[in-house]
Design a protein around this motif. Structure first.
Motif, mmCIF file in Angstrom:
data_model
loop_
_atom_site.group_PDB
_atom_site.id
_atom_site.type_symbol
_atom_site.label_atom_id
_atom_site.label_comp_id
_atom_site.label_asym_id
_atom_site.label_seq_id
_atom_site.Cartn_x
_atom_site.Cartn_y
_atom_site.Cartn_z
ATOM 1 N N ARG A 16 -27.074 -47.170 -9.589
ATOM 2 C CA ARG A 16 -26.571 -48.552 -9.677
ATOM 3 C C ARG A 16 -25.555 -48.694 -10.806
ATOM 4 N NH1 ARG A 16 -28.085 -53.045 -12.561
ATOM 5 N NH2 ARG A 16 -30.057 -52.182 -13.324
ATOM 6 N N LEU A 17 -25.871 -48.106 -11.953
ATOM 7 C CA LEU A 17 -24.960 -48.233 -13.090
ATOM 8 C C LEU A 17 -23.649 -47.487 -12.856
ATOM 9 C CD1 LEU A 17 -27.374 -47.928 -16.157
ATOM 10 C CD2 LEU A 17 -26.451 -49.997 -15.104
ATOM 11 N N LEU A 18 -23.687 -46.422 -12.073
ATOM 12 C CA LEU A 18 -22.452 -45.687 -11.761
ATOM 13 C C LEU A 18 -21.555 -46.463 -10.800
ATOM 14 C CD1 LEU A 18 -23.880 -42.062 -11.509
ATOM 15 C CD2 LEU A 18 -22.095 -42.831 -13.090
ATOM 16 N N GLY A 19 -22.141 -47.398 -10.069
ATOM 17 C CA GLY A 19 -21.344 -48.288 -9.226
ATOM 18 C C GLY A 19 -20.713 -47.586 -8.037
ATOM 19 N N ASP A 20 -19.679 -48.211 -7.504
ATOM 20 C CA ASP A 20 -18.950 -47.629 -6.381
ATOM 21 C C ASP A 20 -18.235 -46.357 -6.838
ATOM 22 O OD1 ASP A 20 -19.727 -49.773 -4.788
ATOM 23 O OD2 ASP A 20 -17.921 -50.938 -5.282
ATOM 24 N N ASP A 21 -18.009 -45.455 -5.891
ATOM 25 C CA ASP A 21 -17.290 -44.223 -6.219
ATOM 26 C C ASP A 21 -15.934 -44.565 -6.816
ATOM 27 O OD1 ASP A 21 -19.452 -43.101 -5.016
ATOM 28 O OD2 ASP A 21 -18.369 -42.153 -3.369
ATOM 29 N N ALA A 22 -15.634 -43.956 -7.958
ATOM 30 C CA ALA A 22 -14.370 -44.257 -8.639
ATOM 31 C C ALA A 22 -13.954 -43.064 -9.475
ATOM 32 C CB ALA A 22 -14.520 -45.494 -9.518
ATOM 33 N N GLU A 23 -12.651 -42.902 -9.620
ATOM 34 C CA GLU A 23 -12.101 -41.887 -10.508
ATOM 35 C C GLU A 23 -11.632 -42.591 -11.782
ATOM 36 O OE1 GLU A 23 -9.078 -39.705 -8.454
ATOM 37 O OE2 GLU A 23 -10.541 -38.483 -7.363
ATOM 38 N N LEU A 24 -12.373 -42.364 -12.851
ATOM 39 C CA LEU A 24 -12.086 -43.014 -14.124
ATOM 40 C C LEU A 24 -11.288 -42.072 -15.019
ATOM 41 C CD1 LEU A 24 -15.612 -44.576 -14.839
ATOM 42 C CD2 LEU A 24 -13.671 -45.621 -13.655
ATOM 43 N N SER A 25 -10.423 -42.651 -15.838
ATOM 44 C CA SER A 25 -9.643 -41.853 -16.779
ATOM 45 C C SER A 25 -10.571 -41.214 -17.804
ATOM 46 C CB SER A 25 -8.615 -42.739 -17.479
ATOM 47 O OG SER A 25 -7.923 -42.015 -18.470
ATOM 48 N N TYR A 26 -10.365 -39.905 -18.042
ATOM 49 C CA TYR A 26 -11.188 -39.171 -19.007
ATOM 50 C C TYR A 26 -10.238 -38.371 -19.890
ATOM 51 C CZ TYR A 26 -15.254 -36.693 -20.871
ATOM 52 O OH TYR A 26 -16.248 -36.205 -21.703
ATOM 53 N N GLY A 27 -10.068 -38.819 -21.129
ATOM 54 C CA GLY A 27 -9.087 -38.209 -22.014
ATOM 55 C C GLY A 27 -9.558 -36.953 -22.706
ATOM 56 N N GLY A 28 -10.860 -36.684 -22.702
ATOM 57 C CA GLY A 28 -11.382 -35.522 -23.405
ATOM 58 C C GLY A 28 -11.296 -34.254 -22.591
ATOM 59 N N HIS A 29 -11.801 -33.167 -23.170
ATOM 60 C CA HIS A 29 -11.823 -31.878 -22.491
ATOM 61 C C HIS A 29 -12.630 -31.995 -21.201
ATOM 62 C CE1 HIS A 29 -12.049 -27.688 -21.699
ATOM 63 N NE2 HIS A 29 -13.300 -27.532 -22.091
ATOM 64 N N GLY A 30 -12.084 -31.479 -20.119
ATOM 65 C CA GLY A 30 -12.726 -31.608 -18.814
ATOM 66 C C GLY A 30 -12.080 -32.657 -17.931
ATOM 67 N N GLY A 31 -11.205 -33.494 -18.534
ATOM 68 C CA GLY A 31 -10.501 -34.514 -17.774
ATOM 69 C C GLY A 31 -9.370 -33.901 -16.960
ATOM 70 N N PRO A 32 -8.483 -34.740 -16.447
ATOM 71 C CA PRO A 32 -8.250 -36.144 -16.824
ATOM 72 C C PRO A 32 -9.051 -37.168 -16.043
ATOM 73 C CG PRO A 32 -6.507 -35.409 -15.367
ATOM 74 C CD PRO A 32 -7.401 -34.222 -15.584
ATOM 75 N N ILE A 33 -9.977 -36.704 -15.202
ATOM 76 C CA ILE A 33 -10.707 -37.630 -14.341
ATOM 77 C C ILE A 33 -12.214 -37.403 -14.495
ATOM 78 C CG2 ILE A 33 -11.224 -38.242 -11.927
ATOM 79 C CD1 ILE A 33 -8.532 -39.258 -12.899
ATOM 80 N N PHE A 34 -12.954 -38.509 -14.585
ATOM 81 C CA PHE A 34 -14.402 -38.491 -14.419
ATOM 82 C C PHE A 34 -14.685 -39.219 -13.116
ATOM 83 C CE2 PHE A 34 -18.284 -41.230 -15.420
ATOM 84 C CZ PHE A 34 -19.173 -40.331 -14.850
ATOM 85 N N ASP A 35 -15.244 -38.499 -12.150
ATOM 86 C CA ASP A 35 -15.465 -39.019 -10.802
ATOM 87 C C ASP A 35 -16.924 -39.457 -10.675
ATOM 88 O OD1 ASP A 35 -15.888 -39.347 -8.034
ATOM 89 O OD2 ASP A 35 -14.354 -37.874 -7.542
ATOM 90 N N THR A 36 -17.153 -40.752 -10.649
ATOM 91 C CA THR A 36 -18.530 -41.243 -10.552
ATOM 92 C C THR A 36 -19.189 -40.825 -9.241
ATOM 93 O OG1 THR A 36 -17.865 -43.362 -9.580
ATOM 94 C CG2 THR A 36 -17.952 -43.231 -11.985
ATOM 95 N N GLY A 37 -18.391 -40.693 -8.192
ATOM 96 C CA GLY A 37 -18.943 -40.268 -6.908
ATOM 97 C C GLY A 37 -19.504 -38.858 -6.967
ATOM 98 N N ARG A 38 -18.852 -37.974 -7.700
ATOM 99 C CA ARG A 38 -19.338 -36.599 -7.813
ATOM 100 C C ARG A 38 -20.619 -36.537 -8.649
ATOM 101 N NH1 ARG A 38 -14.384 -32.698 -9.325
ATOM 102 N NH2 ARG A 38 -15.910 -31.083 -8.755
ATOM 103 N N LEU A 39 -20.708 -37.375 -9.695
ATOM 104 C CA LEU A 39 -21.950 -37.403 -10.467
ATOM 105 C C LEU A 39 -23.089 -37.974 -9.631
ATOM 106 C CD1 LEU A 39 -23.445 -36.845 -13.050
ATOM 107 C CD2 LEU A 39 -22.657 -39.037 -13.964
ATOM 108 N N LYS A 40 -22.817 -39.019 -8.869
ATOM 109 C CA LYS A 40 -23.851 -39.542 -7.965
ATOM 110 C C LYS A 40 -24.245 -38.494 -6.932
ATOM 111 C CE LYS A 40 -21.734 -43.370 -6.711
ATOM 112 N NZ LYS A 40 -21.540 -44.650 -5.994
#
Length: 742
Positions: free
Chosen positions: A554-578
């Protein structure tokens, strides 16, 4: 500084400098100059007349599998018969820019941050495809046919029209004479054409490992090398005041004794501590003589430091106001209108405890240096040798061996620096060897700290505010030219969950003073932060009377690609974590009926471009201890090069993470680290290890990310969440043995 800038023409420039991309005849060493030879040098491959192939892997191998997986990438594009491939480490290969800076000559050559595969992926395929182009061109010229009509398979070039075929070995010499067009673009395979990648391969070194063949730095030999054992200051930043070495010099086999001054306190470490090095013909002579040294120590500036004082200071700091590292919205206003949940957690200093203690060979001559050893950062060894000797880095030869464990410890090249310093001072080729006691008490420890998470929820259970507050001893405290206001950067990752998913979000840092040397420890801050965040989420689920899995989804919400500026970015994909959370839960049959005292716990995290979730099944015993029966590990690391390697890394991560969480802590008392061996720094015994670990690899079309650190952050929180749900205590202070003792 070595840049990672890549120009596709680097491969062509390399070929131009050395003659060609293929080795023929009996093969030549990459460390040798090709001038005047009939064979020629390639950045990564030797092809011999018998059709055997040697692929040089650029990234140090420490059990993570890069000595097999990177050659697999090369062999796939080359269409090589992998059963005929032998692998060997590539010596450090740098190129010097016009401004005096350095770049990778071929491919990046480090192993850290789960970057080996990502750093090699494009460049290695390009080199291999170029090599294949030369072989095909040579065959086409010999047969007088159109190269576009030929195909390659299992180390052969084949003409499907007339059924002819030639081995790569038979074509190598001619291929070395093929001109490469200036506008050449290597043609890379698509995933649909892969025949090797995605299929499990045993590690190429496995036979040598199980038979005890010499592979590791501790096995390495060098002509006329002498052994050095160092008595290092037991006090943090202490130094030698005086030494009586009379008895030590009388030990048969002792060659010389060298005083090592304390490194500068306001700069990055070269070697780690002031000390006295005993040089001898054998390890045992050197160790015996070291024990006879009579040293008077200046105890240094940290004689008042202790673990208890550090813990008190961290807790007191969290009662105040720190440095704001990120601030979205207004957390104070949100807290005033929502339901606030707040918890504090403790993380200790931790040692790397690699199986193979530190060691390194160095030979400093008038205008050149040779270094051989277990190095995660060969270029780092080159830099420190240059700093200690003034010798140009292009004249510093670095060879890495297989590492008997690394986990970030050998990213710091202090063992190489010691060998270089002692060799320069003595004029001898030196092999520095550490004991287990040396290794545990003189480490670059994982930073310790205390965390506080404060979250606010509205009446509908929506997350409206999140604060992550951390008081810790940053690993940046001795980095050159890093101001104190940047000390938070390796300890808090501002784009980590739930950044971008909550309107009011704040990170706050308190920099704590400590003389403990600090460094990178497997997934660095992710191991600490994931424990804190994932345990906190379970505490929130309990408060809100919600299923822990459903809360996370629920907290991860709808699938989305969020900006991730740190190592491992540039994207944090909530859908992949879900996706990995659901995959682990499905494999474990999350929510199934379990006997009294048994329960499941779940945790998930995004680390260095990869996604992992775990479900642990735990049984609480009558004495308050517990058994971990099974752990389900789901990972999404993009396209998988070697599934066998991924499974091995997942299994190793679970055992390493659990071992660390159960009982491992480095303490300090009076400025001295008392832990000296595994009696006081206990590793997990086999009986405490999970009976079964099941790995679920999520299929993905994304480019591959590394795997070495991805699966370790969720382990401790998954297990401790399961323990609480089984009826045990809520563990907020690691290690678990610390909780049991209070």
């Amino acid at each position: 500084m070595v840049t990672a800038v890549y120009d596709r023409r680097d491969v062509l420039k390399f070929a131009s400098a050395f003659g060609a991309l293929i080795v023929t005849g009996t093969g030549v060493s990459l460390a040798e100059n090709a001038e005047g030879r009939t064979g020629s040098v390639t950045p990564m491959v030797e092809i011999h007349p018998d059709n055997s192939i040697k692929i040089y892997y650029p990234n140090p191998e420490m059990g993570q599998g890069t000595g097999t997986s990177v050659p697999m990438i090369f062999a796939e594009e080359l269409d090589a018969d992998f059963s005929l491939v032998k692998t060997t480490p590539m010596p450090l290969m740098l190129a010097k820019n016009a401004d005096g800076s350095f770049r990778w000559r071929v491919v990046p050559q480090g192993a850290g941050g789960s970057t080996s595969i990502t750093g090699a992926w494009s460049r290695v395929r390009g080199i291999a495809a170029t090599t294949k182009h030369l072989l095909v061109s040579a065959a086409a010229e010999r047969w007088g046919v159109d190269a576009a009509k030929l195909k390659t398979e299992n180390s052969f070039v084949i003409d499907p029209v007339n059924g002819k075929k030639l081995s790569y070995g038979a074509l190598a010499e001619a291929a070395g004479k093929v001109a490469i067009p200036e506008d050449f673009e290597p043609k890379l395979k698509t995933k649909a054409d892969y025949k090797l990648l995605g299929r499990s391969q045993a590690q190429k070194d496995i036979g040598k490992i199980v038979t005890g063949a010499p592979l590791f730095g501790i096995d390495a030999e060098y002509p006329d090398v002498k052994i050095a054992v160092v008595a290092r200051s037991p006090y943090l930043d202490g130094e030698v005041l005086s030494v009586d070495d009379t008895a030590a010099r009388a030990v048969p086999g002792v060659v010389d004794i060298v005083h090592m001054p304390r490194p500068a306190l306001d700069k990055s470490y070269t070697y780690l501590a002031s000390g006295v090095a005993v040089i001898a013909n054998s390890f045992w002579a050197a160790k015996k003589a070291r024990g006879l040294l009579k040293i008077e120590w200046n105890k240094g500036p940290y004689t008042e430091e202790s673990t208890a004082r550090f813990d008190v200071a961290c807790n007191e700091a969290l009662n105040g106001t720190g440095q704001i590292a990120r601030s979205d919205g207004d957390v104070e206003a949100a807290k005033s209108t929502g339901r606030v949940i707040s918890r504090r957690y403790r993380q200790p200093f931790v040692s790397h405890a690699q199986l193979e203690p530190q060691n390194c060979i160095a030979h400093v001559r008038e205008n050149s240096v040779t270094i051989i050893g277990p190095l995660q950062s060969p270029s780092g060894a080159s830099r420190v040798a240059n700093a200690l000797t003034g010798i140009d880095r292009m004249d510093i030869e670095v060879h890495f061996t297989r590492l008997g464990g690394g986990f970030g410890r050998r990213l710091t090249s202090d063992h190489a620096a010691e060998a270089v310093y002692i060799s320069k001072a003595s004029g001898l080729p030196i092999k520095v060897m550490w004991t287990r006691e040396d290794d545990l008490s003189h480490d670059f420890f994982r930073p310790a700290g205390h965390h506080e998470i404060v979250a606010a929820f509205d009446d509908d259970g929506a997350l409206v505010s999140w604060e992550h507050r951390l008081a810790s001893a940053s690993k940046y405290y001795r980095r050159n030219n890093v101001p104190k206001e940047n000390y938070w950067q390796p300890e808090l990752y501002p784009d980590d969950f739930p950044a971008g998913l909550v309107p009011n979000y704040q990170m706050e840092y308190f920099s704590m003073d400590s003389g403990m040397p600090r460094g990178s420890w497997r997934a660095p801050a992710h191991t600490a932060n994931a424990f804190v965040i994932q345990c906190f989420l379970d505490e929130v689920a309990e408060e809100l009377d919600e299923d822990p899995l459903e809360l996370r989804l629920r907290l991860l919400g709808d699938d989305a690609e969020l900006s991730y500026g740190g190592h491992g970015g540039p994207i944090f994909d909530t859908g992949r974590l879900k996706g990995v959370l659901r995959a682990a839960a499905q494999a474990a049959n999350w929510g199934k009926d379990m006997p009294t005292g048994h329960a499941q716990g779940i945790a998930g995290h995004f680390t260095f471009g990869g996604y992992s979730a775990q479900v642990a099944e735990v049984e609480l015993l009558e004495n308050g201890e517990f058994i971990v029966h099974k752990v389900y590990v789901a990972v999404d690391v993009g396209l998988v090069v070697n599934p066998d390697g991924v499974i091995s890394q997942c299994e190793g991560s679970v055992n390493d993470g659990l071992s660390t969480a159960l009982a491992q802590e480095i303490t300090v008392e009076g400025g001295i680290v008392p832990e000296r061996n595994f009696d006081t720094y206990p590793m997990m015994r086999m009986a405490a290890a999970p009976t079964e670990i099941e790995t679920i690899i999520v299929e993905s079309d994304k480019d591959p990310s590394g795997m070495g650190e991805i699966a370790i952050p969720p382990t401790a929180p998954a297990v401790m969440n399961a323990l609480k749900r089984a009826g045990g205590a809520r563990v907020r202070q690691l290690p678990y043995s610390y909780h049991r003792s209070i």
